[in-house]
Scaffold this motif. Sequence first.
Motif, short mmCIF file in Angstrom:
data_model
loop_
_atom_site.label_atom_id
_atom_site.label_comp_id
_atom_site.label_asym_id
_atom_site.label_seq_id
_atom_site.Cartn_x
_atom_site.Cartn_y
_atom_site.Cartn_z
N SER A 61 91.25 73.24 20.51
CA SER A 61 90.79 72.46 19.81
C SER A 61 91.94 72.63 18.46
O SER A 61 92.73 71.24 18.34
N ARG B 112 90.43 62.49 29.39
CA ARG B 112 89.96 61.78 28.47
C ARG B 112 91.30 61.07 26.78
O ARG B 112 91.12 61.39 26.36
N LEU C 59 90.32 67.38 30.55
CA LEU C 59 90.71 66.68 28.89
C LEU C 59 91.67 65.62 29.45
O LEU C 59 92.00 64.45 28.46
N THR D 146 83.21 68.82 23.03
CA THR D 146 84.22 68.14 24.05
C THR D 146 84.93 69.14 25.57
O THR D 146 84.94 69.22 26.37
N VAL D 147 85.54 69.98 25.18
CA VAL D 147 86.26 70.57 25.32
C VAL D 147 85.34 71.98 25.55
O VAL D 147 85.17 72.35 27.24
N ASP E 286 97.40 66.08 19.36
CA ASP E 286 96.28 64.88 20.05
C ASP E 286 94.57 66.29 19.74
O ASP E 286 94.20 67.13 20.20
N LYS E 287 94.08 65.23 18.61
CA LYS E 287 92.44 65.84 18.55
C LYS E 287 91.72 65.92 19.42
O LYS E 287 91.28 64.15 20.04
N VAL E 288 90.86 66.82 20.06
CA VAL E 288 89.98 66.73 20.68
C VAL E 288 88.88 67.93 20.01
O VAL E 288 88.82 68.94 19.47
N ARG E 289 87.51 67.25 20.48
CA ARG E 289 86.45 67.79 19.24
C ARG E 289 86.12 69.43 20.20
O ARG E 289 86.24 68.63 21.31
N VAL F 242 94.45 63.06 26.63
CA VAL F 242 95.11 64.24 26.30
C VAL F 242 96.77 64.14 26.43
O VAL F 242 96.69 63.53 28.15
#
Length: 289
Positions: free
Chosen positions: A58, A103, A100, A72-73, A66-69, A105
Motif C-alpha cells: 500500500s 480494483r 488489485l 484491500t491488499v 495508486d492509493k490502495v487501502r 490499480v
Amino acid sequence: MKAARLAWLALLAAVAAWLVATRWADMADLVADARPLALAGVLAASALLLVPNAVFWSVALGRLGDKVRTTTVVHAASRTLLARYLPGGVWYAAGRSVLLAGRGVRPSALIAVSGLELGLGAPTALVIGGLLLAGESALPAWVPWAGLGVLSVAALVARPVLNRLLAWWSLRRGQATPRPLTTVTLAALLAVMATYWLLMGAVFGAYLAAMQSDIGWTDGPGAFLVSWGVGFFAVFAPLGLGVSEAGFAAIVGWGADAVLLLAGFRVVLLVRDLILTAVGEALARRQPR
C-alpha cells in the motif's frame, strides 16, 4: 528449468521417504514435545505477518500514485496465498496483482511493486539474519554482505532504472506517468521490509519455543532468515523447499533434526495459508459484484 524442478522435487520426495523410514521415532518425539496451545499462538501470530507485507504494497502503490487501502491488499493477499507454493517465486505477487488490477490499480504500478518486493525481500532477510548470527562461525561471512550488496544496488541503480521503465511503459500505454520512486520512499519500504522479517524471525523463535527446542533465541531466527532468504534464489524449488532446510541445518548443525524442525514450521504456515485462503474467498463471495 522445468526438468530441474521435476528432478529437484523427485529428490525431495526420496529424501522425505528416507526421513520417514529412518527418523520416524525422532519425528514422533518432536511432535510429542510440542505444546499445542503455544503452537496455536504461533499460528495466530503468523497470520499477522500479512499486515506488514500489505503495508509494503500500500505504501509503494501510494507513492507511485495508486492509493490502495492496506485492508484491500490484505484481502487480495489472503486469496492468493496458495500461489506461494508454485515454483518460480513470482506467482504470489502475480496473483495479488491480478486481483488489485481488478480494483483499478494500474498494471505498471503493480509490476513495479512486485519487482520491489522480490528484489528487496530476500536480501533484507540475509542482512537481518546475518546480524542476528554475528560471530556465528558456521555462517559464511559473504552471505550477509551479499545481501547488503544487492540492497545497495537497488538503492543506487535499480531505482532510477525502474523510474525510467515506468515512464516508458506509461507513455506506451497512454497512461499518466507515475510518481518517481525517491530515496526517501525506498528507505521507507526497506524499513517496512525489515519490520516484516524481524516479525517473521520472532514468530519462528516462538515456534522453536513451542517445540521446546534449545536452539539459541538469536541463532534460531537468524539461521531461519538466512536460509529462507537463500531459498528465494532457488527458483527451481517452491518456497525454497529443500534448499532452506539444508541451509538451516548447516548453520545450526543439527542435521536431520533441524530439517524436521523447519519442515514442521512449513506445516504451520501451510495450515495458516489454507485457513486464510478460505476466509478470503468467503469474504469475496459476500462482496457485491
